[in-house]
Design a protein around this motif. Structure first.
Motif, short mmCIF file in Angstrom:
data_model
loop_
_atom_site.label_atom_id
_atom_site.label_comp_id
_atom_site.label_asym_id
_atom_site.label_seq_id
_atom_site.Cartn_x
_atom_site.Cartn_y
_atom_site.Cartn_z
N THR A 72 0.82 -1.21 0.00
CA THR A 72 0.00 0.00 0.00
C THR A 72 0.86 1.26 0.00
O THR A 72 0.53 2.24 -0.68
CB THR A 72 -0.92 0.01 1.23
OG1 THR A 72 -1.77 -1.15 1.20
CG2 THR A 72 -1.79 1.27 1.25
N LEU A 73 1.95 1.21 0.74
CA LEU A 73 2.84 2.38 0.83
C LEU A 73 3.85 2.44 -0.32
O LEU A 73 4.61 3.41 -0.43
CB LEU A 73 3.59 2.36 2.17
CG LEU A 73 2.71 2.55 3.41
CD1 LEU A 73 3.54 2.37 4.67
CD2 LEU A 73 2.05 3.92 3.40
N GLY A 74 3.85 1.41 -1.14
CA GLY A 74 4.71 1.43 -2.32
C GLY A 74 6.16 1.06 -2.07
O GLY A 74 7.05 1.58 -2.75
N LYS A 236 20.26 6.51 -0.83
CA LYS A 236 19.04 7.29 -0.62
C LYS A 236 17.78 6.47 -0.86
O LYS A 236 16.77 6.66 -0.18
CB LYS A 236 19.06 8.53 -1.52
CG LYS A 236 20.09 9.58 -1.10
CD LYS A 236 19.97 10.82 -1.97
CE LYS A 236 20.98 11.88 -1.50
NZ LYS A 236 20.89 13.12 -2.33
N THR A 237 17.85 5.57 -1.81
CA THR A 237 16.69 4.70 -2.07
C THR A 237 16.41 3.81 -0.88
O THR A 237 15.26 3.63 -0.47
CB THR A 237 16.94 3.84 -3.32
OG1 THR A 237 17.13 4.69 -4.46
CG2 THR A 237 15.75 2.91 -3.58
N ARG A 238 17.47 3.27 -0.29
CA ARG A 238 17.32 2.43 0.90
C ARG A 238 16.76 3.25 2.07
O ARG A 238 15.95 2.76 2.85
CB ARG A 238 18.66 1.82 1.29
CG ARG A 238 19.23 0.82 0.30
CD ARG A 238 18.35 -0.40 0.18
NE ARG A 238 19.01 -1.46 -0.57
CZ ARG A 238 18.36 -2.48 -1.14
NH1 ARG A 238 17.04 -2.55 -1.05
NH2 ARG A 238 19.02 -3.42 -1.80
N GLN A 239 17.21 4.47 2.19
CA GLN A 239 16.72 5.34 3.27
C GLN A 239 15.22 5.57 3.13
O GLN A 239 14.48 5.53 4.13
CB GLN A 239 17.47 6.67 3.23
CG GLN A 239 18.94 6.57 3.61
CD GLN A 239 19.70 7.87 3.39
OE1 GLN A 239 19.10 8.91 3.06
NE2 GLN A 239 21.01 7.84 3.55
N GLN A 240 14.76 5.77 1.90
CA GLN A 240 13.33 5.96 1.67
C GLN A 240 12.56 4.69 1.94
O GLN A 240 11.46 4.71 2.52
CB GLN A 240 13.10 6.42 0.22
CG GLN A 240 11.64 6.64 -0.16
CD GLN A 240 10.97 7.75 0.66
OE1 GLN A 240 11.64 8.57 1.29
NE2 GLN A 240 9.64 7.78 0.62
N GLN A 241 13.13 3.55 1.55
CA GLN A 241 12.50 2.26 1.83
C GLN A 241 12.34 2.05 3.33
O GLN A 241 11.29 1.60 3.79
CB GLN A 241 13.33 1.12 1.23
CG GLN A 241 13.27 1.01 -0.28
CD GLN A 241 14.19 -0.09 -0.79
OE1 GLN A 241 15.29 -0.29 -0.27
NE2 GLN A 241 13.75 -0.80 -1.81
N ALA A 248 4.89 1.61 7.96
CA ALA A 248 4.04 0.42 7.91
C ALA A 248 4.02 -0.29 9.26
O ALA A 248 2.97 -0.77 9.71
CB ALA A 248 4.53 -0.53 6.81
N ILE A 249 5.18 -0.35 9.92
CA ILE A 249 5.26 -1.00 11.23
C ILE A 249 4.41 -0.26 12.26
O ILE A 249 3.74 -0.88 13.09
CB ILE A 249 6.72 -1.08 11.70
CG1 ILE A 249 7.55 -1.91 10.74
CG2 ILE A 249 6.80 -1.66 13.11
CD1 ILE A 249 7.02 -3.28 10.45
#
Length: 270
Positions: A72-74, A236-241, A248-249
């Protein structure tokens, strides 16, 4: 005779053509399979991979996956399910995951050994100090000359050592058996192969249902931690993930508070 030969030759050519065509199809299928495998590999590499165990501290992560909150959060989150903290430790060390649910003591042990990891968030990890039904032990002072099962590294080992230190000041008399898998510790405790054990939930509750005695609980939100690889989190992609993962948690934790842990207990296999 000549007519028969022409028919034979025509059939032979057709068979060879079909054979070549079949080879082409097989090669094309192999190429497609290889391409598909490569696409899957790339997708898995790009996903945020988190190591979890079937323990209560990991329940919010499992609930988030169950409720499709990551989708849901992408954010593509892929859970790697392990049976012991040693497996989570190895997954982090071997760069098989970006993060794993462990405890803060184990994280410090790994950091001291040069593993570049850091705490991303705390988890509600708890342990119960349980004694075997056959041992007839109701307090820590009765553990002299007894066998206590705990992890080989991490907080449960420290807790076992701290609980028995006062008994061992004059002469070492309490023996700590290092058993990584909590399911194995559960079996050893309930069959009387050890006298006591440090158990996380829901293994502790299962042990008590089988007759084990609960003599002490250790609970601190700061002792459970989601450890992440420092190198991975520089991206940066990992940080956003990770940011979306935490969101979500938080939603999953609200759901657990609203509906109760029992609603989701099947996610832990109990």
């Amino acid at each position: 005779m000549r007519h028969t030969f022409h028919i034979f030759l025509t059939l032979l050519i057709a068979a060879l053509a079909l054979s070549v065509s079949g080879c082409d199809d097989a090669e094309q299928k192999a190429r497609l399979t290889k391409a598909e495998r490569e696409a899957l590999r790339k997708a898995d590499s790009a996903a945020l991979k988190i190591g979890v165990m079937p323990t209560a501290d990991c329940l919010p992560i499992l609930v988030a996956k169950h409720l499709k909150l990551f989708d849901t959060l992408g954010v593509d989150v892929r859970l790697r399910r392990y049976h012991a903290l040693s497996e989570c430790r190895k997954a982090l060390t071997d760069n098989l995951v970006e993060g794993a649910a462990i405890d803060s003591t184990l994280m410090k042990v790994m950091q001291d050994k040069g593993v570049k990891i850091e705490g991303a968030m705390s988890t509600n990890l708890t342990w119960k100090f349980l004694t075997a039904k056959k041992a007839r032990i109701t307090r820590l002072g009765q553990l002299r000359d007894k066998f206590v099962a705990a992890d080989s590294h991490g907080e449960s080992l420290v807790l076992a050592q701290n609980a028995t230190d006062s008994l061992n000041r004059k002469k070492p008399s309490t023996f700590i058996v290092q058993v990584e898998d909590p399911a194995v510790r559960l079996n050893m405790l309930t069959t009387g192969n050890v006298d006591a054990a440090l158990m996380p939930e829901p293994y502790a509750t299962t042990a008590m249902k089988r007759g084990a005695h609960w003599i002490k609980e250790v609970k601190s939100p700061s002792r459970g931690v989601l450890a992440v690889r420092t190198a991975a989190m520089k991206d940066k992609t990992r940080q956003q993930q990770l940011k979306l993962f935490k969101k979500a948690i938080a939603i999953a934790e609200d759901s657990i508070k609203k509906y109760g842990q029992k609603t989701y207990s099947n996610l832990l296999g109990y």
